[in-house]
Write a protein that holds these residues in place. Structure first.
Motif, PDB file in Angstrom:
ATOM      1  N   GLU A  63       5.599   6.164  -8.481  1.00 55.13           N
ATOM      2  CA  GLU A  63       6.066   5.332  -7.366  1.00 55.13           C
ATOM      3  C   GLU A  63       4.912   4.995  -6.416  1.00 55.13           C
ATOM      4  OE1 GLU A  63       9.277   7.572  -9.179  1.00 55.13           O
ATOM      5  OE2 GLU A  63       7.491   8.336  -8.188  1.00 55.13           O
ATOM      6  N   GLU A  64       4.046   5.967  -6.182  1.00 52.29           N
ATOM      7  CA  GLU A  64       2.903   5.734  -5.300  1.00 52.29           C
ATOM      8  C   GLU A  64       1.933   4.737  -5.943  1.00 52.29           C
ATOM      9  OE1 GLU A  64       0.007   8.520  -2.553  1.00 52.29           O
ATOM     10  OE2 GLU A  64       0.805   9.367  -4.393  1.00 52.29           O
ATOM     11  N   ARG A  65       1.738   4.842  -7.227  1.00 52.29           N
ATOM     12  CA  ARG A  65       0.878   3.881  -7.925  1.00 52.29           C
ATOM     13  C   ARG A  65       1.459   2.475  -7.852  1.00 52.29           C
ATOM     14  NH1 ARG A  65       0.056   7.657 -13.149  1.00 52.29           N
ATOM     15  NH2 ARG A  65      -1.484   9.061 -12.272  1.00 52.29           N
ATOM     16  N   GLN A  66       2.778   2.367  -8.056  1.00 56.12           N
ATOM     17  CA  GLN A  66       3.420   1.054  -7.986  1.00 56.12           C
ATOM     18  C   GLN A  66       3.302   0.469  -6.582  1.00 56.12           C
ATOM     19  OE1 GLN A  66       4.590  -0.806 -10.549  1.00 56.12           O
ATOM     20  NE2 GLN A  66       4.725  -2.389  -8.987  1.00 56.12           N
ATOM     21  N   TYR A  67       3.513   1.315  -5.570  1.00 57.75           N
ATOM     22  CA  TYR A  67       3.350   0.867  -4.183  1.00 57.75           C
ATOM     23  C   TYR A  67       1.926   0.349  -3.959  1.00 57.75           C
ATOM     24  CZ  TYR A  67       2.175   1.121   0.725  1.00 57.75           C
ATOM     25  OH  TYR A  67       1.695   0.821   1.964  1.00 57.75           O
ATOM     26  N   ALA A  68       0.948   1.104  -4.433  1.00 55.22           N
ATOM     27  CA  ALA A  68      -0.450   0.722  -4.235  1.00 55.22           C
ATOM     28  C   ALA A  68      -0.761  -0.596  -4.940  1.00 55.22           C
ATOM     29  CB  ALA A  68      -1.382   1.831  -4.730  1.00 55.22           C
ATOM     30  N   LYS A  69      -0.270  -0.769  -6.155  1.00 52.81           N
ATOM     31  CA  LYS A  69      -0.511  -2.029  -6.873  1.00 52.81           C
ATOM     32  C   LYS A  69       0.072  -3.216  -6.114  1.00 52.81           C
ATOM     33  CE  LYS A  69       1.145  -0.779 -10.962  1.00 52.81           C
ATOM     34  NZ  LYS A  69       1.487  -0.777 -12.395  1.00 52.81           N
TER      35      LYS A  69
END
Length: 121
Positions: free
Chosen positions: A81-87
């Motif tokens: 989820e954090e990776r998706q937010y960052a992307k």
């Protein structure tokens, strides 16, 4: 977390050797903390932050994005989820960014992420 990151980055440029070394060590600890990817991206997203500070934090993101997307030893903690937010945030900031230095660093970060995510994610 964002305020802590800003203070750490400011101190990495401190002319006092001891403070600079302490800040570099604090940055390593910060990056190893859960939630650091989102906090880093939140700082980059703050258009009202001093441009030099935003650029420095953008460089931290770029320099460690492989570690956040990597798996196994040496990788940094980041949930899917954090990776998706960052992307999503990287693309949003890139499209709205007027500071060329921050924009170019974000473009490099996006390139790294796309190479690591394609074609599986």
């Amino acid at each position: 977390m964002e305020a802590a990151l800003q203070n750490i980055i400011i101190n990495t440029y401190n002319p006092n050797h001891d403070l600079r070394i302490a800040a570099e060590n604090a940055l390593k600890q910060f990056l190893a903390t859960s939630g650091s990817l989102a906090a880093t991206m939140n700082c980059v997203s703050q258009a009202d932050m001093h441009p030099d500070l935003r650029q420095a934090i953008s460089l931290v993101l770029k320099n460690h994005v492989k570690d956040y997307w990597g798996e196994g030893e040496g990788s940094l903690p980041a949930t899917p989820e954090e990776r998706q937010y960052a992307k999503t945030a990287m693309l949003t900031v890139l499209l709205d960014e007027t500071n060329n230095s921050v924009r170019s660093v974000l473009a490099e970060s996006i390139l790294v992420v796309s190479k690591m995510d394609f074609p599986d994610r």
